[in-house]
Design a protein around this motif. Structure first.
Motif, PDB file in Angstrom:
ATOM      1  N   LYS A  79       0.813  -1.219   0.000  1.00  0.00           N
ATOM      2  CA  LYS A  79       0.000   0.000   0.000  1.00  0.00           C
ATOM      3  C   LYS A  79       0.848   1.271   0.000  1.00  0.00           C
ATOM      4  O   LYS A  79       0.338   2.336  -0.326  1.00  0.00           O
ATOM      5  N   ALA A  80       2.135   1.160   0.370  1.00  0.00           N
ATOM      6  CA  ALA A  80       3.000   2.345   0.352  1.00  0.00           C
ATOM      7  C   ALA A  80       3.558   2.597  -1.045  1.00  0.00           C
ATOM      8  O   ALA A  80       3.724   3.748  -1.461  1.00  0.00           O
ATOM      9  N   ALA A  81       3.837   1.528  -1.791  1.00  0.00           N
ATOM     10  CA  ALA A  81       4.450   1.693  -3.110  1.00  0.00           C
ATOM     11  C   ALA A  81       3.525   2.416  -4.076  1.00  0.00           C
ATOM     12  O   ALA A  81       3.957   3.283  -4.847  1.00  0.00           O
ATOM     13  N   MET A  82       2.228   2.079  -4.052  1.00  0.00           N
ATOM     14  CA  MET A  82       1.324   2.713  -5.020  1.00  0.00           C
ATOM     15  C   MET A  82       1.115   4.186  -4.735  1.00  0.00           C
ATOM     16  O   MET A  82       0.640   4.927  -5.601  1.00  0.00           O
ATOM     17  N   ALA A  83       1.518   4.638  -3.553  1.00  0.00           N
ATOM     18  CA  ALA A  83       1.389   6.053  -3.228  1.00  0.00           C
ATOM     19  C   ALA A  83       2.511   6.888  -3.840  1.00  0.00           C
ATOM     20  O   ALA A  83       2.362   8.106  -3.986  1.00  0.00           O
ATOM     21  N   VAL A  84       3.625   6.254  -4.199  1.00  0.00           N
ATOM     22  CA  VAL A  84       4.777   7.010  -4.710  1.00  0.00           C
ATOM     23  C   VAL A  84       5.172   6.637  -6.137  1.00  0.00           C
ATOM     24  O   VAL A  84       5.851   7.407  -6.811  1.00  0.00           O
ATOM     25  N   ALA A  85       4.742   5.456  -6.603  1.00  0.00           N
ATOM     26  CA  ALA A  85       5.204   4.977  -7.905  1.00  0.00           C
ATOM     27  C   ALA A  85       4.803   5.908  -9.043  1.00  0.00           C
ATOM     28  O   ALA A  85       5.604   6.182  -9.948  1.00  0.00           O
ATOM     29  N   GLY A  86       3.563   6.405  -9.014  1.00  0.00           N
ATOM     30  CA  GLY A  86       3.088   7.257 -10.104  1.00  0.00           C
ATOM     31  C   GLY A  86       3.907   8.513 -10.271  1.00  0.00           C
ATOM     32  O   GLY A  86       4.264   8.896 -11.395  1.00  0.00           O
TER      33      GLY A  86
END
Length: 352
Positions: A79-86
């Motif tokens: 859930k943390a990765a999808m907050a920064v990947a974009g």
């Protein structure tokens, strides 16, 4: 050409393994290692194995200029990765994610097992990172990156990697009953549970103990089903063993009607399947993989045998932090950046 690399979540077990691999990688230059908890602390102070290897210190996530990197490895919780990947991709940074956020193709399945997906638009463009089985996706990502596009890779999890490498050749050859359950029993070392100690992973509870957990509910179930095409047929049971690192998966596959291969024929089939996969070794007939033989590497060992009850028993051994996490991330990055897939990866485990 050297590519600048950053590791987000570098203080955890998978993150610090990434630091170890990237610190001596000939083509990736480690320029950033983030950890809010250890910001300002030299890596070599927190992990003395790096004394004399790197002078880099941990930095906060927010203050680190990851946009200056060519590639960012995300070793962060789900859930943390999808907050920064974009944002990273929009800044032109290729993202190699070690979490589960971009592994599952269907956002509804992700929500069922994790939480609502907040970046579903990225799922369609994410390449699945298990090179031996999804090399076509990674090759397509490499073409897009070579054309100037930042790309996203969602690396396979540790249990799915060992289980799928063991089972895929038999399934794809049509030797497995397409309607019967497939049973996977897998055992992992304690580092697979992450750095923070719990009542299950604390030394006093984990030492001299083995136990099953997540029976029928483990989040890697849909990922394995997706890789192997086993929707609704996988019986997956993970176990915790008192090991620092290492993972062994034993997969029991019912033979299809009329299929009657010998063990020797299966070994030949598996060796042909993995002939172009330099990090997978198929054991001789009668020989089984050992976790100690792959510890510290990105290698996998696979064994296969015919059981007289009309079954195939396939086994896969990996290092859960190597081929199961950091090593696989570097392997995928190598492919995406047009490098030999073994570049910078240790191929020989400590013999004793």
């Amino acid at each position: 050409m050297t590519y600048k690399a950053g590791v987000v979540g570098a203080a955890g077990f998978a993150g610090i393994e990434l630091v170890r691999l990237l610190a001596r990688h000939p083509e990736f230059e480690l320029v950033a290692a983030t950890s809010d908890a250890l910001a300002g602390t030299p890596i070599a102070k927190a992990y003395p194995a790096f004394i004399g290897v790197t002078d880099l210190a941990f930095s906060t996530h927010e203050e680190t200029d990851l946009a200056a990197c060519d590639v960012a490895f995300l070793a962060v919780p789900h859930k943390a990765a999808m907050a920064v990947a974009g944002d990273l991709i929009a800044a032109g940074v290729t993202v190699i994610d070690l979490s589960a956020d971009f592994r599952l193709k269907d956002p509804a399945v992700y929500e069922q097992w994790y939480a609502p997906h907040t970046a579903p638009e990225l799922l369609a463009q994410a390449a699945f990172g298990l090179p031996e089985l999804t090399g076509d996706e990674l090759a397509a990502a490499a073409e897009r990156r070579a054309a100037g596009e930042a790309v996203l890779v969602g690396c396979a999890g540790c249990y799915p990697t060992a289980t799928s490498l063991a089972a895929a050749p038999a399934i794809r050859a049509g030797l497995v009953d397409a309607a019967a359950p497939v049973v996977a029993d897998a055992v992992s070392g304690v580092t697979g549970a992450g750095k923070k100690a719990t009542e299950r992973t604390h030394f006093c509870f984990a030492n001299e103990n083995m136990e099953a957990y997540g029976v029928g509910t483990h989040r890697h179930t849909p990922e394995i089903e997706q890789i192997l095409g086993l929707q609704g047929r996988l019986v997956f049971t993970p176990h915790l063993a008192p090991l620092n690192r290492g993972l062994l998966s034993t997969v029991t596959l019912p033979l299809a009607l009329g299929a009657a291969p010998s063990t020797e024929e299966l070994v030949a089939l598996y060796r042909d399947f993995y002939a172009a996969s330099p990090l997978v070794s198929v054991m001789d007939a009668g020989v089984q993989p050992r976790t100690a033989s792959v510890a510290g590497t990105c290698r996998a060992q696979v064994g296969v045998a015919v059981h007289p009850a009309g079954l195939i028993v396939a086994t896969g051994a990996i290092d859960n932090l190597g081929k199961g996490a950091a090593g696989q991330g570097v392997q995928c990055a190598n492919i995406v950046f047009g490098l030999p897939e073994t570049c910078g990866l240790e191929e020989i485990a400590n013999p004793v």
